[in-house]
Design a protein around this motif. Structure first.
Motif, short mmCIF file in Angstrom:
data_model
loop_
_atom_site.label_atom_id
_atom_site.label_comp_id
_atom_site.label_asym_id
_atom_site.label_seq_id
_atom_site.Cartn_x
_atom_site.Cartn_y
_atom_site.Cartn_z
N LYS A 166 -14.26 71.75 53.47
CA LYS A 166 -13.67 71.36 54.76
C LYS A 166 -14.75 70.98 55.78
CE LYS A 166 -9.73 74.49 54.74
NZ LYS A 166 -9.53 75.87 55.24
N SER A 167 -15.88 71.62 55.68
CA SER A 167 -16.94 71.39 56.67
C SER A 167 -17.48 69.96 56.60
CB SER A 167 -18.10 72.37 56.45
OG SER A 167 -18.90 71.95 55.35
N GLY A 168 -17.37 69.34 55.41
CA GLY A 168 -17.90 67.99 55.24
C GLY A 168 -19.42 67.94 55.17
N LEU A 169 -20.06 69.09 54.99
CA LEU A 169 -21.53 69.15 54.96
C LEU A 169 -22.12 68.21 53.92
CD1 LEU A 169 -24.24 70.60 55.76
CD2 LEU A 169 -23.73 72.24 53.93
N ARG A 170 -23.12 67.45 54.35
CA ARG A 170 -23.87 66.60 53.42
C ARG A 170 -25.31 67.10 53.38
NH1 ARG A 170 -22.38 60.77 53.02
NH2 ARG A 170 -20.24 60.57 53.74
N GLY A 171 -25.92 66.96 52.21
CA GLY A 171 -27.27 67.45 52.00
C GLY A 171 -28.27 66.86 52.97
N ARG A 172 -29.14 67.71 53.50
CA ARG A 172 -30.11 67.28 54.51
C ARG A 172 -31.45 66.86 53.92
NH1 ARG A 172 -25.58 67.36 57.30
NH2 ARG A 172 -25.44 68.73 59.09
N GLY A 173 -31.55 66.83 52.59
CA GLY A 173 -32.84 66.50 51.95
C GLY A 173 -33.18 65.02 52.01
N GLY A 174 -32.22 64.18 52.36
CA GLY A 174 -32.52 62.76 52.48
C GLY A 174 -31.43 61.85 51.97
N ALA A 175 -30.73 62.30 50.93
CA ALA A 175 -29.75 61.41 50.32
C ALA A 175 -28.35 61.59 50.93
CB ALA A 175 -29.70 61.64 48.81
N GLY A 176 -28.10 62.71 51.57
CA GLY A 176 -26.81 62.90 52.23
C GLY A 176 -25.65 63.11 51.28
N PHE A 177 -25.93 63.66 50.11
CA PHE A 177 -24.87 63.87 49.12
C PHE A 177 -23.96 65.03 49.57
CE2 PHE A 177 -22.98 65.13 45.07
CZ PHE A 177 -22.68 63.89 44.53
N PRO A 178 -22.62 64.85 49.45
CA PRO A 178 -21.70 65.93 49.86
C PRO A 178 -21.98 67.23 49.08
CG PRO A 178 -20.49 63.89 49.51
CD PRO A 178 -21.88 63.64 49.01
N ILE A 229 -39.36 42.51 43.43
CA ILE A 229 -39.34 42.87 42.01
C ILE A 229 -39.20 44.38 41.84
CG2 ILE A 229 -40.78 42.98 39.91
CD1 ILE A 229 -41.93 40.22 40.83
N MET A 230 -39.85 45.14 42.73
CA MET A 230 -39.78 46.60 42.63
C MET A 230 -38.38 47.13 42.98
SD MET A 230 -43.34 47.60 44.50
CE MET A 230 -43.11 49.39 44.53
N SER A 231 -37.77 46.53 43.99
CA SER A 231 -36.49 47.04 44.51
C SER A 231 -35.45 47.18 43.40
CB SER A 231 -35.93 46.11 45.59
OG SER A 231 -36.80 46.08 46.68
N GLY A 232 -34.93 48.38 43.27
CA GLY A 232 -33.88 48.62 42.29
C GLY A 232 -34.37 48.74 40.86
N ARG A 233 -35.68 48.57 40.63
CA ARG A 233 -36.18 48.62 39.25
C ARG A 233 -37.09 49.81 38.98
NH1 ARG A 233 -36.21 43.26 40.34
NH2 ARG A 233 -34.86 41.95 39.04
N THR A 234 -37.23 50.69 39.94
CA THR A 234 -38.10 51.83 39.69
C THR A 234 -37.27 53.01 39.19
OG1 THR A 234 -37.97 52.58 41.99
CG2 THR A 234 -39.78 51.08 41.42
N PHE A 235 -37.94 53.88 38.48
CA PHE A 235 -37.28 55.00 37.81
C PHE A 235 -36.67 55.98 38.81
CE2 PHE A 235 -37.24 59.00 35.43
CZ PHE A 235 -36.64 58.58 34.26
N CYS A 236 -37.35 56.18 39.95
CA CYS A 236 -36.81 57.08 40.96
C CYS A 236 -36.95 56.40 42.33
CB CYS A 236 -37.53 58.44 40.92
SG CYS A 236 -39.03 58.53 41.90
N PRO A 237 -36.36 56.99 43.37
CA PRO A 237 -36.35 56.30 44.67
C PRO A 237 -37.72 56.14 45.35
CG PRO A 237 -34.63 57.96 44.58
CD PRO A 237 -35.50 58.18 43.37
N LEU A 238 -38.77 56.77 44.83
CA LEU A 238 -40.07 56.64 45.50
C LEU A 238 -40.52 55.19 45.54
CD1 LEU A 238 -43.17 58.91 45.40
CD2 LEU A 238 -43.45 56.47 45.03
N GLY A 239 -40.48 54.54 44.39
CA GLY A 239 -40.94 53.15 44.31
C GLY A 239 -40.07 52.22 45.13
N ASP A 240 -38.78 52.46 45.08
CA ASP A 240 -37.83 51.70 45.87
C ASP A 240 -38.13 51.81 47.36
OD1 ASP A 240 -35.85 50.15 44.91
OD2 ASP A 240 -34.25 51.61 45.27
#
Ligand SMILES: Cc1cc2nc3c(=O)[nH]c(=O)nc-3n(C[C@H](O)[C@H](O)[C@H](O)COP(=O)(O)O)c2cc1C
Ligand code: SF4
Ligand code: FES
Lengths: 154, 419
Positions: free
Chosen positions: B46-58, B379-390
């Motif tokens: 109910k709180s609708g809390l989203r993760g504060r680590g960066g991605a905002g996942f519910p 070229i890098m955008s969307g093609r890296t293994f994790c979000p760091l490269g992106d």
């Protein structure tokens, strides 16, 4: 090799995890504290204490920036130059450490008193520029403040 | 505004358990233990809390996945790696309000059916290490941790695991690798950590600030919590404000506070009467905004529409004296250094971008360099293994979008005309 007190400390660390390999990072910290840096002997000691292959210990140890693979000075200065610190003059402070103490990034002063490591953000951006000397935070740095602070580390 | 996450932190003894309890601490854990785990989960939902680590996942969604997995034991990992440059918001909780985090973790562990928790603390916070160890020992002593919490037969054990200076270990699967004693390189997903995480078991990774919201949700209830801040990402939010403002620091404000208000109302506006030039709104990995772009709501939904991201809520304010090529170069030096080397687009791309930016900054840039920067980032955008490269690519693209003329000038004049 580690003395009995240290072996016990590492056993204690091991007990906090479901498997012994997980004690590797904390044990490397212990080894670095005991030996001053991660010499071959230090890493062998960790391998033996945890009963994991030395190659594994070495592989993990070299991945992490805070493990030292050469002897360091008596005090390690970790100065941040990331953006929040940079825009408030951190790079001038790097120059100052060079001109005043002959200290270059990655280097140690001739008298073995200080080593300098350039850091990515150390979480003191609101009081930038900032550095750690050993485990102490110092912030709002200027050339003058650095001089005063370093006086206290002999 | 009344604060919750930063409540009482000006007191020199705020980290002591007696003081925390006197200020109402651990009451909310007691309340949670009087409910079923399912009921607590319902409040979080109910709180609708989203993760504060960066991605905002519910948060409640992530938790539901882990709860649904029949494997035990489950592990709760607190992400206290706080490595995103510009971010120093978790530090006041860790150093001044550690019992809030512990209380939040026990509530979370109870809800999740996790009996073991670890705080993955960055190596650069040695002071916080001692404070957390002490706070944990105090909580054990008072039976807020252990095998019979509050006399209710509930178990939760907690220990600190210290990182050693690798930004990538903030990424949740790299964090898990690191806690297992390995190099911090991200894992393939799926399987997701909620099913196969630390030591092969269901694992929940949450940020310090996320977990520290649990006591508040318990205190006022999910519905009341959901009325704080933005409708689609509610709650209080910690903002780290640094750079050329009069009052840099950590501010606890409702989610969705405008970037302009954060800078001008809360952080006191520009230092020394200089003009605002650019803001990095959510930590180094988020695209820069020009002065004209600061009328945006700082939350996970609105920021992408404004051309950037909320990230960790780390607002880096830059005045007119700052050279954007220099900032881009420094940012890419960071990404190159922190790239874990696992995938080629990131490993090679960050190296390449850093070198080109260094050339341009030194006045050795060539005609066509800007197009090359654009191409490589593309070229890098969307093609890296994790979000760091992106993220690294996004930083360069953002700079070129808003400050292309500065790059052009460096190349044409063969020098920096700013700083
Ligand atoms: C390169 C990289 C670095 C990250 N660093 C952090 C960090 O320092 N702290 C953090 O909480 N999350 C960090 N994250 C996000 C985590 O992967 C993860 O999403 C988060 O811890 C989940 O917690 P939350 O749901 O509470 O936000 C990082 C992600 C990436 C890709
Ligand atoms: S994007 Fe970079 S940090 Fe992420 S896995 Fe690839 S090389 Fe490693
Ligand atoms: S950028 Fe230097 S401490 Fe964060």
């Amino acid at each position: 090799m580690f003395n009995d007190t240290v072996v016990k400390e590492i056993d204690d660390i091991k007990s906090r995890y479901p498997d012994r390999k997980s004690a590797l990072l904390p044990s490397l910290y212990v080894a670095q504290r005991e030996f001053g840096w991660l010499s071959s002997e230090a890493m062998e000691s960790v391998a033996r204490a945890l009963n994991v292959p030395e190659s594994v210990v070495r592989g993990t140890a070299t991945f992490y920036a805070m493990f030292r693979h050469a002897p360091a000075g008596r005090h390690v200065i970790q100065l941040c130059t990331n953006v929040s610190c940079m825009i408030l003059g951190a790079e001038q402070l790097v120059d100052f450490l060079k001109s005043k103490y002959g200290l270059t990034p990655g280097g140690t002063t001739e008298d073995g008193r200080f080593s300098l490591v350039i850091m990515e953000c150390i979480g003191a951006c609101g009081t930038a520029p900032a550095m750690l000397v050993d485990t102490d935070f110092h912030d709002n740095l200027s050339e003058k403040r650095i001089e005063e602070i370093l006086e206290k580390y002999k | 505004m009344e604060t919750f996450l930063l409540k009482n932190i000006d007191s020199p003894t705020s980290a002591e358990i007696d003081e925390y309890v006197r200020a109402g601490g651990y009451r909310n854990l007691a309340k949670a233990l009087g409910m079923t785990p399912k009921e607590v989960l319902e409040e979080v939902k109910k709180s609708g809390l989203r993760g504060r680590g960066g991605a905002g996942f519910p948060t409640s969604m992530k938790w539901s996945f882990a709860i649904a997995d029949p494997k035990f034991p489950k592990y709760l990992l607190c992400n206290a790696d706080e490595g995103e440059p510009g971010t120093f918001k978790d530090r006041p909780i860790l150093e001044k309000n550690p019992h809030l985090l512990i209380e939040g973790m026990v509530i979370s562990g109870y809800t999740l059916g996790a009996e073991y928790g670890y705080i993955y603390l960055r190596g650069e916070y040695p002071g916080a290490r001692d404070i957390l160890d002490r706070a944990i020992a105090q909580a054990y002593e008072k039976d807020w941790l252990g095998d019979n919490i509050a006399g209710k037969g509930v178990t939760f054990h907690l220990a600190v695991h210290q990182g050693a200076g690798a930004y990538i270990c903030g990424e949740e699967t790299a964090l898990i690798e690191s806690i297992e004693g390995k190099k911090g390189q991200p894992r393939n997903k799926p399987p997701f950590p909620v099913n196969v995480g630390a030591w092969g078991m269901p694992t929940i990774v949450n940020n310090v600030e996320t977990l520290s919201n649990m006591p508040l949700i318990m205190e006022i209830g999910g519905e009341a919590y959901a009325r704080i801040g933005s409708a689609d990402c509610p709650g209080p939010k910690l903002f780290s404000v640094s750079g050329h403002v009069t009052r840099p620091g950590v501010y606890e404000l409702p989610m969705g506070t405008s970037l302009r208000d954060i800078i001008y109302t809360h952080a006191g506006g520009m230092k020394n009467g200089k003009k605002l030039k650019a803001v990095i709104p959510g930590g180094i990995s988020t695209p820069v905004l020009p002065e004209s772009g600061i009328d945006c709501a700082m939350d996970f939904v609105a920021m992408p529409k404004a051309g950037s991201m909320l990230g960790s809520g780390a607002v880096i304010v830059m005045d007119e004296s700052v050279c954007m090529v220099r900032v881009a170069h420094r940012a890419l030096k960071f990404f190159e250094h922190e790239s874990c080397g696992k995938c080629v687009p990131c490993r090679e791309g960050t190296d390449w971008l850093r070198k080109s930016l260094e050339r341009i900054e030194k006045g050795e840039g060539k005609e066509g360099d800007i197009e090359l920067l654009t191409d490589v980032s593309g070229i890098m955008s969307g093609r890296t293994f994790c979000p760091l490269g992106d993220g690294a690519a996004g930083v360069v693209l953002g700079m070129l979008k808003h400050f292309r003329h500065e790059f052009q000038e460096h190349i044409k004049e063969r020098k920096c005309t700013y700083s």
